[in-house]
Motif scaffolding. Sequence first.
Motif, PDB file in Angstrom:
ATOM      1  N   LEU A  37       7.956  41.092  31.688  1.00 22.38           N
ATOM      2  CA  LEU A  37       8.122  40.779  33.102  1.00 22.38           C
ATOM      3  C   LEU A  37       9.455  40.057  33.265  1.00 22.38           C
ATOM      4  O   LEU A  37       9.631  38.938  32.771  1.00 22.38           O
ATOM      5  CB  LEU A  37       6.977  39.888  33.596  1.00 22.38           C
ATOM      6  CG  LEU A  37       7.032  39.498  35.087  1.00 22.38           C
ATOM      7  CD1 LEU A  37       6.824  40.722  35.978  1.00 22.38           C
ATOM      8  CD2 LEU A  37       5.994  38.414  35.408  1.00 22.38           C
ATOM      9  N   PRO A  38      10.419  40.680  33.966  1.00 21.79           N
ATOM     10  CA  PRO A  38      11.718  40.008  34.171  1.00 21.79           C
ATOM     11  C   PRO A  38      11.562  38.781  35.070  1.00 21.79           C
ATOM     12  O   PRO A  38      10.869  38.839  36.093  1.00 21.79           O
ATOM     13  CB  PRO A  38      12.575  41.076  34.862  1.00 21.79           C
ATOM     14  CG  PRO A  38      11.838  42.368  34.687  1.00 21.79           C
ATOM     15  CD  PRO A  38      10.387  42.020  34.564  1.00 21.79           C
ATOM     16  N   LEU A  39      12.212  37.706  34.683  1.00 26.10           N
ATOM     17  CA  LEU A  39      12.208  36.478  35.475  1.00 26.10           C
ATOM     18  C   LEU A  39      13.648  36.061  35.765  1.00 26.10           C
ATOM     19  O   LEU A  39      14.553  36.345  34.987  1.00 26.10           O
ATOM     20  CB  LEU A  39      11.525  35.326  34.724  1.00 26.10           C
ATOM     21  CG  LEU A  39      10.082  35.496  34.273  1.00 26.10           C
ATOM     22  CD1 LEU A  39       9.628  34.226  33.550  1.00 26.10           C
ATOM     23  CD2 LEU A  39       9.169  35.780  35.457  1.00 26.10           C
ATOM     24  N   ALA A  40      13.827  35.340  36.866  1.00 24.05           N
ATOM     25  CA  ALA A  40      15.146  34.770  37.170  1.00 24.05           C
ATOM     26  C   ALA A  40      14.973  33.568  38.077  1.00 24.05           C
ATOM     27  O   ALA A  40      14.004  33.489  38.847  1.00 24.05           O
ATOM     28  CB  ALA A  40      16.045  35.817  37.835  1.00 24.05           C
ATOM     29  N   LEU A  41      15.898  32.651  37.961  1.00 20.78           N
ATOM     30  CA  LEU A  41      15.959  31.509  38.875  1.00 20.78           C
ATOM     31  C   LEU A  41      16.582  31.997  40.170  1.00 20.78           C
ATOM     32  O   LEU A  41      17.751  32.398  40.179  1.00 20.78           O
ATOM     33  CB  LEU A  41      16.791  30.388  38.254  1.00 20.78           C
ATOM     34  CG  LEU A  41      16.824  29.064  39.008  1.00 20.78           C
ATOM     35  CD1 LEU A  41      15.466  28.382  38.988  1.00 20.78           C
ATOM     36  CD2 LEU A  41      17.877  28.128  38.404  1.00 20.78           C
ATOM     37  N   GLN A  42      15.789  31.980  41.240  1.00 22.38           N
ATOM     38  CA  GLN A  42      16.232  32.577  42.497  1.00 22.38           C
ATOM     39  C   GLN A  42      15.961  31.622  43.649  1.00 22.38           C
ATOM     40  O   GLN A  42      15.105  30.742  43.542  1.00 22.38           O
ATOM     41  CB  GLN A  42      15.442  33.878  42.753  1.00 22.38           C
ATOM     42  CG  GLN A  42      15.627  34.933  41.681  1.00 22.38           C
ATOM     43  CD  GLN A  42      14.752  36.157  41.932  1.00 22.38           C
ATOM     44  OE1 GLN A  42      13.607  36.029  42.350  1.00 22.38           O
ATOM     45  NE2 GLN A  42      15.297  37.332  41.672  1.00 22.38           N
ATOM     46  N   ALA A  43      16.634  31.863  44.767  1.00 19.88           N
ATOM     47  CA  ALA A  43      16.279  31.146  45.985  1.00 19.88           C
ATOM     48  C   ALA A  43      14.837  31.478  46.317  1.00 19.88           C
ATOM     49  O   ALA A  43      14.437  32.639  46.327  1.00 19.88           O
ATOM     50  CB  ALA A  43      17.207  31.549  47.127  1.00 19.88           C
ATOM     51  N   SER A  44      14.035  30.440  46.547  1.00 19.79           N
ATOM     52  CA  SER A  44      12.615  30.652  46.830  1.00 19.79           C
ATOM     53  C   SER A  44      12.305  30.417  48.304  1.00 19.79           C
ATOM     54  O   SER A  44      11.146  30.377  48.703  1.00 19.79           O
ATOM     55  CB  SER A  44      11.771  29.719  45.961  1.00 19.79           C
ATOM     56  OG  SER A  44      12.152  28.367  46.155  1.00 19.79           O
ATOM     57  N   LEU A  68      22.528  27.455  35.004  1.00 20.34           N
ATOM     58  CA  LEU A  68      22.774  26.472  36.065  1.00 20.34           C
ATOM     59  C   LEU A  68      22.842  25.059  35.506  1.00 20.34           C
ATOM     60  O   LEU A  68      23.668  24.252  35.947  1.00 20.34           O
ATOM     61  CB  LEU A  68      21.669  26.576  37.121  1.00 20.34           C
ATOM     62  CG  LEU A  68      21.795  25.670  38.338  1.00 20.34           C
ATOM     63  CD1 LEU A  68      23.120  25.860  39.051  1.00 20.34           C
ATOM     64  CD2 LEU A  68      20.647  25.916  39.301  1.00 20.34           C
ATOM     65  N   LEU A  77       9.136  37.191  30.472  1.00 16.80           N
ATOM     66  CA  LEU A  77       7.957  37.014  29.627  1.00 16.80           C
ATOM     67  C   LEU A  77       7.749  38.293  28.831  1.00 16.80           C
ATOM     68  O   LEU A  77       7.832  39.391  29.379  1.00 16.80           O
ATOM     69  CB  LEU A  77       6.717  36.788  30.508  1.00 16.80           C
ATOM     70  CG  LEU A  77       6.786  35.617  31.492  1.00 16.80           C
ATOM     71  CD1 LEU A  77       5.683  35.770  32.551  1.00 16.80           C
ATOM     72  CD2 LEU A  77       6.651  34.301  30.750  1.00 16.80           C
ATOM     73  N   THR A 129      20.242  27.218  28.290  1.00 16.36           N
ATOM     74  CA  THR A 129      19.185  28.213  28.114  1.00 16.36           C
ATOM     75  C   THR A 129      18.901  28.890  29.442  1.00 16.36           C
ATOM     76  O   THR A 129      18.757  28.228  30.463  1.00 16.36           O
ATOM     77  CB  THR A 129      17.895  27.536  27.620  1.00 16.36           C
ATOM     78  OG1 THR A 129      18.162  26.829  26.413  1.00 16.36           O
ATOM     79  CG2 THR A 129      16.794  28.567  27.383  1.00 16.36           C
ATOM     80  N   VAL A 184      16.075  31.570  30.944  1.00 21.58           N
ATOM     81  CA  VAL A 184      14.845  32.317  30.695  1.00 21.58           C
ATOM     82  C   VAL A 184      14.925  33.616  31.486  1.00 21.58           C
ATOM     83  O   VAL A 184      15.058  33.596  32.713  1.00 21.58           O
ATOM     84  CB  VAL A 184      13.605  31.504  31.092  1.00 21.58           C
ATOM     85  CG1 VAL A 184      12.346  32.340  30.914  1.00 21.58           C
ATOM     86  CG2 VAL A 184      13.517  30.228  30.258  1.00 21.58           C
TER      87      VAL A 184
END
Lengths: 230, 230
Positions: free
Chosen positions: A190-197, A38, A94, A89, A91
């Motif tokens: 642990l999969p992470l993603a930038l998501q609507a919160s 993004l 973890l 980048t 992410v």
Amino acid sequence: MPDATVPTGPTPRTALGRNRERGSYERADVDAILDAALVCHVATQVDAGTVALPMAFARAGDEVFIHGSPAAGMLRALRGGAPACLTATIVDGLVLSRSGFHHSLNYRCAVLFGVFTEVVSPAAKLAATNAIVDHAVPGRSAECRAATDRELRATLVLSLRIHEASAKVRTGGPNEEPEDLATPYWGGHLPLALQASGPPVPDTAHAPTCEVPTSVRSWAGPAPVPMPSP
Amino acid sequence: MPDATVPTGPTPRTALGRNRERGSYERADVDAILDAALVCHVATQVDAGTVALPMAFARAGDEVFIHGSPAAGMLRALRGGAPACLTATIVDGLVLSRSGFHHSLNYRCAVLFGVFTEVVSPAAKLAATNAIVDHAVPGRSAECRAATDRELRATLVLSLRIHEASAKVRTGGPNEEPEDLATPYWGGHLPLALQASGPPVPDTAHAPTCEVPTSVRSWAGPAPVPMPSP
């Protein structure tokens, strides 16, 4: 356009050092990371020294576009030809090892080097600024008022041609020392993603008179931008 | 420790240019962003030019720690005293205006300048590497095997003292031109956050013999790290 197939190999700046098995000089790998990130960080030298700042951006074809005020210090340096590094980048997770030493992150990272050039023609500036909007929210530029000539004049648009770049990716679970496998510690990732919160928040100052568009309601991250017409 | 209260004002490198109302030189504002960001980008000059790379990190008290292989090119330059910029960025949302021009991002960004110093003593290196693990996953360093002397020797730990820094934050909804309020377009913002995008994945190469710890199962982002004992 012979540039379209580069980078084909390492340069002194892109040569991968550590963990080379995670790296690539393939243009498709670089593009895929640019298209999925993004924001990027752009680093260069300004009068006061090295500086790195986050920026919205978009790739279209062989170019990466950034934009901002012509008065912004970093953009002025870049417009003046200061060599730059653009790093995107993502992410992805973890990585949790049985040892502190092998803790890590899963990530995708593209690093580009070069000198930005100014995008001058109003048509090209409009295409580039629309590409930046559409990169963040696919389809959004068709759902808002197009930039005026005055707005385009107030916007500095810079382009970095992709000709010196590398990609680095880490995926999967942890590395472990054999002697740690008998320890009572959990290992995995642990999969992470930038998501609507949360749901879209309508403008409280000026309540919208229409429904939230699908581009916003179903936002799932950046997407490749179609190449603007020449 | 008089340094603990700086930065108290702008320096040539940290002076905010655009959108100064979004900026701060307050140490508490800088610290809060450092503590909430999972990764940072570190930029410096290496032989081949300016480079910016993502890094895991942690703040503890007045210092920010990074680590890696002593053979890594950027870390070698930083160890050698190359001036650096450390930028921690958190993307908090998409800002959707009725105009393309006023599209933006909500974000928090801390920018630090300075020269890293090497952390030498094994005890301080252990504290710093544990802080980096605990910053990413609060409490995790107590749930894995501590670093050995050999691992600490194989790890270069660098510290940047927080003495020249600024913060910039954008929140809320879009700016609009008055004439755009009658357009049929939606305006507002979409909150974003880096979140777990799936359940923890146990190490497939070596299946864990214990349950997923709460630190991983309930991961909700980085947290401040307690200051290591002197």
